[in-house]
Write a protein that holds these residues in place. Structure first.
Motif, short mmCIF file in Angstrom:
data_model
loop_
_atom_site.label_atom_id
_atom_site.label_comp_id
_atom_site.label_asym_id
_atom_site.label_seq_id
_atom_site.Cartn_x
_atom_site.Cartn_y
_atom_site.Cartn_z
N TRP A 1 33.65 31.58 38.66
CA TRP A 1 32.76 32.02 39.54
C TRP A 1 33.24 31.87 41.08
CZ3 TRP A 1 28.60 34.05 37.88
CH2 TRP A 1 28.02 33.83 36.77
N VAL A 2 34.66 32.28 41.00
CA VAL A 2 35.46 32.45 42.18
C VAL A 2 35.68 33.94 42.31
CG1 VAL A 2 37.26 31.80 43.61
CG2 VAL A 2 36.19 30.11 42.46
N PRO A 3 35.38 34.60 43.48
CA PRO A 3 35.69 36.15 43.68
C PRO A 3 37.07 36.32 43.79
CG PRO A 3 33.89 35.48 45.05
CD PRO A 3 34.52 34.26 44.73
N MET A 4 37.74 37.08 43.02
CA MET A 4 39.23 37.40 43.16
C MET A 4 39.49 38.90 43.14
SD MET A 4 40.58 34.14 42.55
CE MET A 4 42.05 34.72 42.29
N LYS A 5 40.43 39.26 43.91
CA LYS A 5 40.75 40.74 43.87
C LYS A 5 41.80 41.21 42.85
CE LYS A 5 42.57 44.08 46.96
NZ LYS A 5 43.28 44.35 48.18
N LEU A 6 41.38 42.24 42.09
CA LEU A 6 42.25 42.80 41.23
C LEU A 6 43.11 43.93 41.85
CD1 LEU A 6 39.65 43.75 38.34
CD2 LEU A 6 41.48 42.18 38.18
N MET A 7 44.55 43.75 41.47
CA MET A 7 45.43 44.69 42.12
C MET A 7 45.65 45.47 41.16
SD MET A 7 45.88 43.10 45.14
CE MET A 7 47.04 43.82 45.72
N VAL A 8 44.90 46.05 40.32
CA VAL A 8 45.18 47.37 39.48
C VAL A 8 45.46 48.54 40.20
CG1 VAL A 8 44.07 48.64 37.38
CG2 VAL A 8 43.67 46.15 37.44
N PRO A 9 46.65 49.23 39.69
CA PRO A 9 46.89 50.33 40.52
C PRO A 9 46.26 51.38 39.90
CG PRO A 9 48.63 49.81 39.01
CD PRO A 9 47.68 48.67 39.08
N ILE A 10 45.37 52.33 40.87
CA ILE A 10 44.80 53.64 40.39
C ILE A 10 45.56 54.75 40.80
CG2 ILE A 10 42.46 54.80 40.53
CD1 ILE A 10 41.11 52.19 41.27
N LYS A 11 46.17 55.40 39.86
CA LYS A 11 46.94 56.59 40.24
C LYS A 11 46.36 57.58 41.15
CE LYS A 11 49.85 60.09 37.88
NZ LYS A 11 51.20 59.10 38.65
N PHE A 12 47.23 57.89 42.16
CA PHE A 12 46.82 58.64 43.18
C PHE A 12 46.60 60.11 42.96
CE2 PHE A 12 47.94 60.98 47.16
CZ PHE A 12 46.60 60.88 47.87
N ASN A 13 45.39 60.59 42.88
CA ASN A 13 45.17 61.90 42.61
C ASN A 13 44.29 62.41 43.41
OD1 ASN A 13 44.43 64.52 41.47
ND2 ASN A 13 44.77 63.66 39.61
N CYS B 1 41.52 51.51 52.44
CA CYS B 1 42.72 50.35 51.95
C CYS B 1 42.36 49.04 52.63
CB CYS B 1 43.88 51.12 51.88
SG CYS B 1 44.24 52.62 50.98
N HIS B 2 42.92 48.19 51.55
CA HIS B 2 42.77 46.66 51.84
C HIS B 2 44.15 46.03 51.58
CE1 HIS B 2 42.14 42.30 51.10
NE2 HIS B 2 41.31 42.37 52.32
N LYS B 3 44.47 45.41 52.35
CA LYS B 3 45.62 44.48 52.10
C LYS B 3 45.65 43.34 52.10
CE LYS B 3 50.51 44.72 52.04
NZ LYS B 3 51.24 45.64 51.00
N GLY B 4 45.78 42.35 51.02
CA GLY B 4 45.66 40.98 50.93
C GLY B 4 44.73 40.61 49.63
N THR B 5 44.68 39.36 49.55
CA THR B 5 44.39 38.91 48.23
C THR B 5 42.94 38.57 48.26
OG1 THR B 5 44.81 36.67 48.90
CG2 THR B 5 46.40 37.67 47.80
N SER B 6 42.09 38.53 49.21
CA SER B 6 40.70 38.34 49.26
C SER B 6 39.90 39.30 50.40
CB SER B 6 40.29 36.84 50.04
OG SER B 6 39.07 36.80 50.27
N ILE B 7 38.73 39.82 49.94
CA ILE B 7 38.30 40.79 50.73
C ILE B 7 38.12 40.15 52.06
CG2 ILE B 7 36.16 42.36 50.77
CD1 ILE B 7 38.46 43.41 48.92
N HIS B 8 37.69 38.91 52.07
CA HIS B 8 37.11 38.29 53.52
C HIS B 8 38.36 37.89 54.35
CE1 HIS B 8 32.98 38.74 52.87
NE2 HIS B 8 33.26 38.25 51.46
#
Length: 782
Positions: free
Chosen positions: A541-553, A726-733
């Protein structure tokens, strides 16, 4: 000098005084001609390309203005070096202010005769001089809003309210980490007095994380305090268990246990809030193997940067993308006219008019007048000064619990909110319809009973799509960093499109509880497709950011994700059988909550219970009621909305005896299904609620809108990428947002990186960062 002073009076302390930029453009006091502040209504205008000063003077019969300019001070560098001590001591934190760098030049401008009079001119009426000086001294409207927004309340937690302490060794030093030689960025554990260095921080602040390591070894030691932040007015207190900044009510008492007298401390290091602001303002999102200086600045029409206001990168990145879409450019930008005359005539409060602010942004971003190198900077490579979106930010966030603050916010949530506000207020600009129409499409939802095979089809109008991110964990580093396998946007859409099994009670099957397959697909394709990969996942129940790479297309084909509709061998259930509510949920808020990982059933319950307002309020309710019994029971508005006459009068009296009004008490009981205890909690959490029972908003006929979009159906399902936030960081806030947008640069289509006021050509390496940081994608239909 014959002046008409009948309308001239000094502004009071409560009077808004606009002196940061022109009401209709981004001209400022730093420009050569400065700003003309009306001495009657205290609004600011400029005499640049469109001469808004003269227009205001003629239309409103306001002729006297304070011409207000900021001029760079001539600084004697040699003299500064002579007075600088040979050894710089680490003393109280002090920084140069705007007043240290610039001096104010002021004079009176009479628009009726086009004449300027310095304030030192002999014979100027005393009332005129007093009014001018009062305007100069007044806190600007922008600064007042900023001060108000920064009034952040940090609350105690249960760990900081009562702390059990043990004595610290008298021989241990308070000026050095117990585990290394660092003598700055030190944190003291309030439970045992251990001195540990913090994490390494933005701006080169060193740290070996020994304070964190101490807490891991002592899980019952919760709260630590940053020694360098201590003064009688400030203190950084952090609870590792709650993972948040907290207030410690008896801090001075706890510190005395370890020989620290708070009254004798002077702050020598920046606190967490200051570091966050500095990080948001200065974060170098170069995303290149070389330094940011190697990126080539670009200037011109459509290439204007934003000055970061401390937390405005989420807003700036969204505006850069949205003003690259032709419908917005055409609606809110007139290169030959500037601000349309109909927005000047009769518009006595342009700061409170959203359409005016949209036109102002269009002129600022697209005209190219402000896309010039910053002459005030000493940097080797000259970036832009950047326009300040303070007026727009203040207005669009007014009354909103998140966007009215100076804290970092979620860019996708802001996109949803801005599009919703433009729709709701019907801000069409120069067009015939709201430019957000280009985002709208029809999605078809299909529900198929696994027992009888009956189906139900429902259609809804959407203006964005949130897709799940396929995650395949490869490894986890020693520091906890996770590495994931690459995925693609097509795979994300596969996860969004494929059917899922849900609990379902089919009335055609005599009400027996059956499973059902639920799926969704495109019935029509939007002109511009807005996609949010769901990078936020709830873990414990803690919001975490997924650092899954989505291929640039840059290309995307949605043909595989269209709705299959009714097949020949399928039978539709009777209309209404699948409906359990006629309540219209806030679609943007519902989508934002689902994208955070909450089950749809819980999201609907939370939105309804909190008045169907916004995702922030609903998510707070969800975190507070995760353990409620029945939280996951199927949510049906009809069953959970007793008529007000059925509310127990005794329960209403119980609540009104506590000081609440009867209307609000009734609503509390209705939305909490008659539970008095939960109603009390709801009342204290919503003291300013109007007491009205939420009803279905009527914006337009949804069925008519569906038919309208289906009539305009396009066969093309192929899209080309236009822009990415784009967002750089581990938390959206926290962290930092930037935008990559496809632009015409010297006749060639290039990717441009908008990093606040730094507008540069994006290199190959920086484009690769989109793969792990892409948070909002905008595609144009081919």
């Amino acid at each position: 000098m014959d002046f008409d002073l009948s309308k001239i009076n000094p502004p009071s302390a409560d009077t808004p005084v606009y002196k940061d930029d022109c009401m209709f453009s981004f001209d400022t006091a730093f420009d050569d001609e400065g700003l003309d502040i009306c001495m009657t209504c205290y609004q600011a205008f400029s005499r640049s390309k469109f001469d808004y000063t003269s227009q205001h003077s003629m239309l409103y019969d306001h002729h006297l203005f304070l011409n207000y300019r900021k001029v760079v001070k001539q600084r004697d560098i040699q003299k500064q070096h002579q007075h600088q001590p040979l050894k710089m001591l680490k003393l109280e934190v002090k920084e140069e202010t705007e007043d240290d760098l610039f001096e104010t030049k002021a004079s009176v401008y009479d628009a009726s005769i086009d004449a300027t009079f310095p304030l030192s001119t002999k014979g100027l009426p005393e009332k005129l001089v007093i009014t001018a000086k009062a305007i100069i001294r007044a806190t600007s409207s922008e600064k007042k809003q900023e001060i108000k927004a920064w009034q952040q309340e940090i609350q105690p937690c249960r760990h900081s309210q009562k702390i059990e302490q043990i004595e610290r060794s008298k021989h241990a030093s308070l000026h050095q980490c117990d585990d290394c030689e660092l003598d700055e960025n030190l944190w003291i554990c309030l439970e045992c007095g251990n001195i540990g260095c913090g994490r390494s921080q933005f701006g080169g602040v060193p740290g070996n994380s020994h304070a964190v390591a101490h807490r891991k070894d002592h899980p019952d030691h919760h709260v630590a305090v940053k020694l360098g932040s201590l003064s009688t007015e400030s203190a950084d207190c952090y609870c590792y268990t709650c993972d948040d900044e907290v207030k410690v009510p008896l801090l001075a008492v706890y510190l005395k246990t370890y020989g620290i007298d708070l009254s004798h401390f002077i702050k020598t290091e920046k606190n967490l809030t200051e570091l966050q602001i500095e990080q948001n303002v200065k974060w170098d999102f170069s995303m290149d193997s070389v330094s940011g200086e190697s990126l080539i600045p670009v200037f011109g029409s459509g290439l204007t940067g934003f000055k970061n206001l401390g937390n405005s990168c989420y807003l700036a990145s969204i505006l850069q993308v949205i003003y690259s879409i032709p419908s917005f450019m055409n609606a809110y930008f007139s290169p030959d006219e500037g601000m349309p005359m109909e927005k000047i005539v009769g518009n006595t409060d342009p700061a409170s008019d959203l359409e005016t602010q949209m036109y102002k942004l269009g002129d600022g971003l697209l005209s190219g007048r402000y896309s010039v190198p910053d002459s005030f900077t000493t940097e080797k490579i000259k970036y832009q000064r950047g326009i300040r979106p303070s007026g727009f930010k203040s207005l669009i966030g007014k009354g909103h619990p998140e966007f009215s603050t100076m804290l970092q916010q979620d860019a996708f949530e802001f996109w949803l909110y801005l599009v919703s506000e433009l729709d709701k207020q019907h801000i069409i600009g120069s067009g015939s319809e709201v430019p957000t129409e280009v985002f709208k499409c029809v999605l078809e939802n299909k529900l198929k009973c696994t027992h009888c095979g009956g189906i139900s089809l429902t259609k809804e109008v959407c203006d964005s799509v949130s897709v799940p991110v396929e995650e395949h964990l490869i490894s986890t580093d020693d520091d906890g960093t996770r590495k994931y396998a690459f995925t693609t946007m097509e795979k994300c859409f596969n996860g969004w499109h494929q059917a899922e099994t849900i609990d379902y009670q089919c009335k055609q099957c005599q009400g027996q509880k059956q499973g059902a397959l639920k799926s969704q697909g495109f019935k029509t394709y939007p002109e511009y497709l807005v996609v949010n990969p769901q990078r936020i996942k709830l873990e414990n129940w803690v919001p975490m950011k997924l650092m899954v790479p989505i291929k640039f297309n840059e290309s995307l084909d949605l043909n595989s994700f269209k709705s299959e509709g009714k097949k020949d061998d399928e039978v539709e259930l009777p209309k209404g059988e699948e409906d359990d509510t006629t309540f219209q949920f806030n679609a943007n808020a519902l989508e934002a909550l689902i994208s955070m990982g909450f089950p749809e059933n819980r999201c609907k319950r939370a939105l309804y219970t909190t008045g169907n307002r916004d995702a922030e309020t609903a998510s707070n309710w969800l975190f507070e009621h995760m353990d409620d019994s029945g939280i996951d029971e199927p949510f049906k508005v009809a069953a959970n909305q007793p008529d007000s006459c059925k509310v127990s009068l005794k329960d209403v009296e119980t609540l009104t005896s506590m000081g609440f009004g009867a209307k609000l008490a009734k609503k509390a009981l209705i939305v909490n299904e008659g539970n008095v205890q939960q109603s009390v909690e709801w009342l204290f959490a919503n003291p300013d609620d109007d007491g009205n029972i939420p009803k279905q908003p009527v914006k337009y006929d949804p069925a008519h809108k569906v038919k309208e979009l289906e009539h305009m159906i396009s066969n093309s399902s192929k899209y080309q990428l236009l822009g990415v936030v784009c967002h750089k960081g581990t938390s959206i806030h926290s962290g930092h947002y930037v935008a990559f947008v496809k632009k015409q640069v010297e006749g060639e289509e290039r990717w441009v990186l908008f990093n606040d006021e730094k507008v540069v050509l994006a290199g190959e390496e920086s484009l690769k960062e989109i793969e792990v940081s892409g948070y909002l994608y905008v595609y144009k239909r081919k």
